[in-house]
Design a protein around this motif. Structure first.
Motif, mmCIF file in Angstrom:
data_model
loop_
_atom_site.group_PDB
_atom_site.id
_atom_site.type_symbol
_atom_site.label_atom_id
_atom_site.label_comp_id
_atom_site.label_asym_id
_atom_site.label_seq_id
_atom_site.Cartn_x
_atom_site.Cartn_y
_atom_site.Cartn_z
ATOM 1 N N ILE A 72 40.549 45.490 101.954
ATOM 2 C CA ILE A 72 41.530 46.289 101.206
ATOM 3 C C ILE A 72 41.685 47.711 101.737
ATOM 4 C CG2 ILE A 72 41.149 44.966 99.089
ATOM 5 C CD1 ILE A 72 39.415 47.260 98.066
ATOM 6 N N THR A 73 40.969 48.049 102.803
ATOM 7 C CA THR A 73 40.974 49.428 103.298
ATOM 8 C C THR A 73 42.377 49.934 103.602
ATOM 9 O OG1 THR A 73 38.761 49.213 104.248
ATOM 10 C CG2 THR A 73 40.139 50.979 105.093
ATOM 11 N N HIS A 74 43.107 49.216 104.440
ATOM 12 C CA HIS A 74 44.446 49.669 104.823
ATOM 13 C C HIS A 74 45.423 49.613 103.654
ATOM 14 C CE1 HIS A 74 43.432 49.019 109.262
ATOM 15 N NE2 HIS A 74 43.741 50.279 109.124
ATOM 16 N N PHE A 75 45.229 48.645 102.764
ATOM 17 C CA PHE A 75 46.097 48.557 101.592
ATOM 18 C C PHE A 75 45.933 49.800 100.719
ATOM 19 C CE2 PHE A 75 46.539 47.343 97.080
ATOM 20 C CZ PHE A 75 47.894 47.030 97.059
ATOM 21 N N ILE A 76 44.697 50.228 100.530
ATOM 22 C CA ILE A 76 44.421 51.419 99.721
ATOM 23 C C ILE A 76 45.080 52.644 100.354
ATOM 24 C CG2 ILE A 76 42.614 53.004 98.960
ATOM 25 C CD1 ILE A 76 40.791 50.599 98.601
ATOM 26 N N ILE A 77 44.916 52.786 101.656
ATOM 27 C CA ILE A 77 45.525 53.921 102.362
ATOM 28 C C ILE A 77 47.041 53.894 102.219
ATOM 29 C CG2 ILE A 77 45.896 54.960 104.639
ATOM 30 C CD1 ILE A 77 43.097 53.932 105.409
ATOM 31 N N LEU A 78 47.621 52.703 102.320
ATOM 32 C CA LEU A 78 49.077 52.564 102.203
ATOM 33 C C LEU A 78 49.581 53.024 100.841
ATOM 34 C CD1 LEU A 78 51.710 51.417 103.552
ATOM 35 C CD2 LEU A 78 51.229 49.302 102.312
ATOM 36 N N THR A 79 48.849 52.689 99.774
ATOM 37 C CA THR A 79 49.301 53.074 98.425
ATOM 38 C C THR A 79 49.349 54.592 98.273
ATOM 39 O OG1 THR A 79 47.049 52.988 97.496
ATOM 40 C CG2 THR A 79 48.349 50.967 97.416
ATOM 41 N N PHE A 80 48.389 55.294 98.865
ATOM 42 C CA PHE A 80 48.396 56.753 98.799
ATOM 43 C C PHE A 80 49.504 57.333 99.670
ATOM 44 C CE2 PHE A 80 43.876 56.055 97.571
ATOM 45 C CZ PHE A 80 43.951 56.639 96.311
ATOM 46 N N SER A 82 43.992 39.315 97.654
ATOM 47 C CA SER A 82 43.779 38.484 96.457
ATOM 48 C C SER A 82 43.293 37.090 96.838
ATOM 49 C CB SER A 82 45.076 38.367 95.644
ATOM 50 O OG SER A 82 45.521 39.625 95.212
ATOM 51 N N VAL A 83 43.882 36.545 97.909
ATOM 52 C CA VAL A 83 43.444 35.226 98.388
ATOM 53 C C VAL A 83 41.974 35.287 98.776
ATOM 54 C CG1 VAL A 83 43.793 33.415 100.115
ATOM 55 C CG2 VAL A 83 45.765 34.667 99.219
ATOM 56 N N PHE A 84 41.612 36.353 99.484
ATOM 57 C CA PHE A 84 40.220 36.472 99.929
ATOM 58 C C PHE A 84 39.257 36.636 98.747
ATOM 59 C CE2 PHE A 84 36.518 38.979 101.194
ATOM 60 C CZ PHE A 84 35.999 38.154 102.172
ATOM 61 N N PHE A 85 39.647 37.422 97.742
ATOM 62 C CA PHE A 85 38.777 37.615 96.581
ATOM 63 C C PHE A 85 38.447 36.281 95.913
ATOM 64 C CE2 PHE A 85 40.766 42.075 96.002
ATOM 65 C CZ PHE A 85 39.898 42.582 96.947
ATOM 66 N N PHE A 132 45.662 50.736 91.941
ATOM 67 C CA PHE A 132 45.771 50.091 90.630
ATOM 68 C C PHE A 132 47.224 50.074 90.124
ATOM 69 C CE2 PHE A 132 41.518 52.020 90.977
ATOM 70 C CZ PHE A 132 40.748 50.864 90.900
ATOM 71 N N SER A 133 47.861 51.238 90.113
ATOM 72 C CA SER A 133 49.250 51.290 89.636
ATOM 73 C C SER A 133 50.178 50.564 90.606
ATOM 74 C CB SER A 133 49.695 52.747 89.462
ATOM 75 O OG SER A 133 49.602 53.467 90.676
ATOM 76 N N PHE A 134 49.871 50.622 91.900
ATOM 77 C CA PHE A 134 50.661 49.939 92.917
ATOM 78 C C PHE A 134 50.633 48.426 92.677
ATOM 79 C CE2 PHE A 134 51.788 48.220 97.021
ATOM 80 C CZ PHE A 134 52.626 49.153 97.599
ATOM 81 N N THR A 135 49.422 47.895 92.458
ATOM 82 C CA THR A 135 49.258 46.453 92.232
ATOM 83 C C THR A 135 49.881 46.026 90.909
ATOM 84 O OG1 THR A 135 47.181 46.486 93.492
ATOM 85 C CG2 THR A 135 47.585 44.568 92.090
ATOM 86 N N LEU A 136 49.653 46.831 89.864
ATOM 87 C CA LEU A 136 50.215 46.520 88.555
ATOM 88 C C LEU A 136 51.740 46.502 88.611
ATOM 89 C CD1 LEU A 136 49.785 45.994 85.541
ATOM 90 C CD2 LEU A 136 49.790 48.485 85.178
ATOM 91 N N GLY A 137 52.327 47.459 89.314
ATOM 92 C CA GLY A 137 53.777 47.517 89.449
ATOM 93 C C GLY A 137 54.328 46.287 90.147
ATOM 94 N N ALA A 138 53.606 45.816 91.170
ATOM 95 C CA ALA A 138 54.043 44.623 91.900
ATOM 96 C C ALA A 138 53.974 43.381 91.015
ATOM 97 C CB ALA A 138 53.178 44.431 93.140
ATOM 98 N N ILE A 139 52.960 43.325 90.157
ATOM 99 C CA ILE A 139 52.781 42.151 89.283
ATOM 100 C C ILE A 139 53.854 42.077 88.213
ATOM 101 C CG2 ILE A 139 51.260 41.090 87.553
ATOM 102 C CD1 ILE A 139 48.896 42.132 89.204
ATOM 103 N N ILE A 140 54.170 43.214 87.609
ATOM 104 C CA ILE A 140 55.124 43.211 86.499
ATOM 105 C C ILE A 140 56.567 43.421 86.972
ATOM 106 C CG2 ILE A 140 53.380 44.026 84.887
ATOM 107 C CD1 ILE A 140 54.574 46.807 85.032
ATOM 108 N N GLY A 141 56.747 43.584 88.285
ATOM 109 C CA GLY A 141 58.097 43.690 88.834
ATOM 110 C C GLY A 141 58.687 45.078 88.832
ATOM 111 N N GLU A 142 57.847 46.090 88.766
ATOM 112 C CA GLU A 142 58.346 47.459 88.735
ATOM 113 C C GLU A 142 57.908 48.261 89.954
ATOM 114 O OE1 GLU A 142 57.234 49.254 85.069
ATOM 115 O OE2 GLU A 142 58.441 47.896 83.824
#
Length: 298
Positions: free
Chosen positions: A169-177, A141-144, A184-194
């Motif tokens: 974001i390559t490794h981040f994407i792999i980590l979510t799977f 996010s900082v880089f974007f 998308f759901s991984f990031t959204l969950g982190a933002i809303i606290g779930e």
């Protein structure tokens, strides 16, 4: 940490809480190759590499501005001296702090020198950092945000920005799977606290702070490792980047670092203040913002 490395070594690790486990996994492979869990020398060597990496990014400033290098050298020494007794014990908080410090250095080097190589190296560092500890998730996010200003300033093309973002974001994407999710759901969950075990960490932090103000308690937790006066001075002076925001790019970068240090502190206060080590990663952003400010007067 050591506990996870031991679980991986015994093939008994159960993924939980969306925790990245790259270094524990690497250590487990080292232990397996040695056929023993008792020899920590080679595992700790991987952490020495991070120390050396941070120093090498610092050393690059010597080519650009010696006075700036000297100031940043003292920052490096301060971080290392503050973290030395918690760096090699298995927790990822020390390594992630120096990795973020290295990232900040590379961004500053690119901003000052306009040398594209520094930015190119930074995205590989981001990709690696995201699989070291959860705090590393903030770096893409900082880089974007930084990238938007770099494109706007015509320091990189839009095509290069998209390519670098993909690498970041390559490794981040792999980590979510890996955790049966998706970016998308991984990031959204982190933002809303779930996301993962965020609710558990939130409740745990509340137990520790009791009736104390959440932000005051978190600041006091950070001051166990870093001088509270220094933190306040860094924050106060870094705010001056906002005043000079329109003056040049370096102050814009400083403002962005300041912005993400505030976001990081908010997340630390809400989900990680049960232990001061969870907030160490905030300091490199504050130091980076401070360096942007003093470079403005160089």
């Amino acid at each position: 940490n050591g506990r996870w490395a031991y679980s991986l070594y015994q093939n008994k690790f159960i993924p939980d809480g969306n925790y990245p486990v790259f270094l524990p996994g690497l250590w487990a492979l080292i232990y397996k190759s040695l056929e023993t869990f008792d020899n920590w020398i080679f595992a700790n060597f991987s952490l020495i590499i991070i120390l050396v990496l941070a120093f090498l990014t610092l050393l690059e400033f010597k080519k650009i501005n010696f006075k700036f290098f000297i100031i940043n050298f003292f920052i490096y020494i301060y971080l290392c001296s503050a973290l030395y007794n918690r760096f090699f014990i298995g927790y990822m908080d020390g390594p992630i702090t120096l990795l973020i410090y290295s990232f900040v250095n590379l961004i500053l080097l690119f901003t000052i020198s306009k040398n594209y190589d520094y930015l190119f190296y930074s995205v590989f560092l981001i990709s690696f950092t995201t699989i070291v500890k959860q705090q590393g998730f903030i770096l893409p996010s900082v880089f974007f945000v930084l990238g938007i200003f770099f494109v706007k300033s015509k320091m990189i093309s839009l095509k290069k920005f998209f390519l670098l973002s993909l690498i970041a974001i390559t490794h981040f994407i792999i980590l979510t799977f890996f955790y049966d999710s998706n970016p998308f759901s991984f990031t959204l969950g982190a933002i809303i606290g779930e996301g993962g075990n965020q609710q558990y960490l939130k409740d745990l932090s509340k137990i520790h702070m009791k009736d104390t103000n959440i932000f005051l308690y978190s600041l006091l937790e950070l001051s166990k490792r870093f001088n509270i006066i220094l933190i306040l001075i860094l924050f106060g002076t870094s705010c001056l980047n906002i005043v000079f925001f329109k003056k040049n790019l370096i102050n814009k970068i400083g403002t962005i670092f300041l912005f993400f240090s505030i976001i990081s502190f908010f997340y630390f206060a809400k989900y990680g203040s049960y232990d001061e080590r969870n907030g160490w990663f905030i300091l490199p952003f504050l130091f980076g913002s401070f360096l942007c400010l003093i470079n403005n007067f160089n």
